[in-house]
Design a protein around this motif. Sequence first.
Motif, PDB file in Angstrom:
ATOM      1  N   LYS A  12       6.450   8.539   8.539  1.00 44.95           N
ATOM      2  CA  LYS A  12       6.245   9.500   9.330  1.00 44.95           C
ATOM      3  C   LYS A  12       5.044  10.291   9.376  1.00 44.95           C
ATOM      4  O   LYS A  12       4.647  10.758  10.530  1.00 44.95           O
ATOM      5  CB  LYS A  12       7.836  10.449   9.433  1.00 44.95           C
ATOM      6  N   GLY A  13       4.525  10.578   8.064  1.00 45.54           N
ATOM      7  CA  GLY A  13       3.529  11.308   8.222  1.00 45.54           C
ATOM      8  C   GLY A  13       2.141  10.733   8.327  1.00 45.54           C
ATOM      9  O   GLY A  13       0.998  11.409   8.127  1.00 45.54           O
ATOM     10  N   LEU A  14       2.084   9.421   8.867  1.00 49.98           N
ATOM     11  CA  LEU A  14       0.911   8.784   8.942  1.00 49.98           C
ATOM     12  C   LEU A  14      -0.023   9.480  10.051  1.00 49.98           C
ATOM     13  O   LEU A  14       0.694  10.015  10.848  1.00 49.98           O
ATOM     14  CB  LEU A  14       1.147   7.284   9.346  1.00 49.98           C
TER      15      LEU A  14
ATOM     16  N   VAL B 109       0.776  -1.201  -0.089  1.00 50.12           N
ATOM     17  CA  VAL B 109       0.058   0.035   0.138  1.00 50.12           C
ATOM     18  C   VAL B 109       0.853   1.234  -0.094  1.00 50.12           C
ATOM     19  O   VAL B 109       2.022   1.329   0.765  1.00 50.12           O
ATOM     20  CB  VAL B 109      -0.887  -0.084   1.115  1.00 50.12           C
ATOM     21  N   ASP B 110       0.496   2.313  -0.800  1.00 54.31           N
ATOM     22  CA  ASP B 110       1.063   3.734  -0.631  1.00 54.31           C
ATOM     23  C   ASP B 110       0.632   4.365   0.696  1.00 54.31           C
ATOM     24  O   ASP B 110      -0.615   4.822   0.749  1.00 54.31           O
ATOM     25  CB  ASP B 110       0.847   4.348  -1.987  1.00 54.31           C
ATOM     26  N   LEU B 111       1.597   4.284   1.488  1.00 49.81           N
ATOM     27  CA  LEU B 111       1.360   4.960   2.775  1.00 49.81           C
ATOM     28  C   LEU B 111       1.121   6.358   2.808  1.00 49.81           C
ATOM     29  O   LEU B 111       0.319   7.040   3.737  1.00 49.81           O
ATOM     30  CB  LEU B 111       2.370   4.477   3.799  1.00 49.81           C
ATOM     31  N   GLN B 112       1.514   7.036   1.898  1.00 49.73           N
ATOM     32  CA  GLN B 112       1.340   8.536   1.611  1.00 49.73           C
ATOM     33  C   GLN B 112      -0.287   8.899   1.283  1.00 49.73           C
ATOM     34  O   GLN B 112      -0.799   9.826   1.343  1.00 49.73           O
ATOM     35  CB  GLN B 112       2.295   9.102   0.663  1.00 49.73           C
TER      36      GLN B 112
ATOM     37  N   LEU C 266       2.957  -0.941  17.844  1.00 47.85           N
ATOM     38  CA  LEU C 266       2.472  -0.543  16.437  1.00 47.85           C
ATOM     39  C   LEU C 266       2.621   0.702  15.881  1.00 47.85           C
ATOM     40  O   LEU C 266       2.837   0.981  14.751  1.00 47.85           O
ATOM     41  CB  LEU C 266       1.067  -1.237  16.411  1.00 47.85           C
ATOM     42  N   TYR C 267       2.315   1.598  17.006  1.00 49.94           N
ATOM     43  CA  TYR C 267       2.725   3.150  16.612  1.00 49.94           C
ATOM     44  C   TYR C 267       3.881   3.384  16.063  1.00 49.94           C
ATOM     45  O   TYR C 267       4.398   4.100  14.957  1.00 49.94           O
ATOM     46  CB  TYR C 267       2.304   4.027  17.889  1.00 49.94           C
TER      47      TYR C 267
END
Length: 315
Positions: free
Chosen positions: A271-273, A204-207, A262-263
């Motif tokens: 980092k931007g999640l 998945v693209d996390l951005q 998990l965090y």
Amino acid sequence: MISSAVIEEETRGQLVRDCPGTPHHVCCGYRTIDLIEGCPLSCSYCVLKGYLNTPGIRVHADMPLILSQLEAAIDTDREHVPRFGTGELSDSLALDRRLGFNRPLAEFFGQKRKGLLELKSKWASIDHLRGVLNPYTVVSFSLAPPRIVEQEEKRTSPLYKRLKALKKAQDWGSFVGIHFDPIIVYPGFEKDYEYLIDDVARIVDLQRVLWVSLGCLRFPPRLFDLFLREGRSTLLHGEFVRGEDGKYRYLKQERIRVYRLLYDRLKAKEKGLFIYFCMERPDVWEAVTGTRINKSEELIGLFDERIHQCYGGAL
């Protein structure tokens, strides 16, 4: 193919409601669209088993009435970006090929452009929505390690299909959401969730993940009794305390340990999640993130900031 008895009921009253939340815990301000009551997936830990006592699956099919209630809810909220979902009393996708509710909902939100619809599911069937999904419909999946899927979510889609569906939704132009909820503690769970997060980051693209929720296993007393009768040793592993809302939860320090695991792993991947906790206390927020969220209104404000960050002037 899922087969379940579906009973259509006359639509009465308000079906677009505020999420009931939990006393003394921070709520995200989610709003529910209660089109369907009951879920054919029947996960072993599902809280609906403790609340819904009617046989079969009940649907409210008066779509014009539901859309009018959504219109009113969106138009009266001038302070926030309203977020709605159909996954509170059922799974958003499990019956949608049969019932076809998500198409008019997605079309409505795509035309309105003043709120977001979240489809939250464990059933990886979205091909029938190709061409109707748009940036204002967020496709979300609850994820768990394969061991939990096989033992406790036996009628759901396997993990790899959920991840493929998330990637497909992104390829079609939608933002997606990810829910690690419930997080279940058992011997070796740490390594299993580490592998799970690695798989998410690889596929998945996390951005383009709009939000990620973390929520530890919690359940009412009726389910505690059910777990004992069914011998659900994985669900009953660890120590539990009964909270102010009457639900059983892992001890606070254990929840903090689990959330940190998990965090930190998720933030190391991107980092931007935007990561939030579902139905947690302010002191738990502070212990994990270093930021204390005292009131639901503060969390709703963080959601607004995140949405404006991702959508810019499109919302």
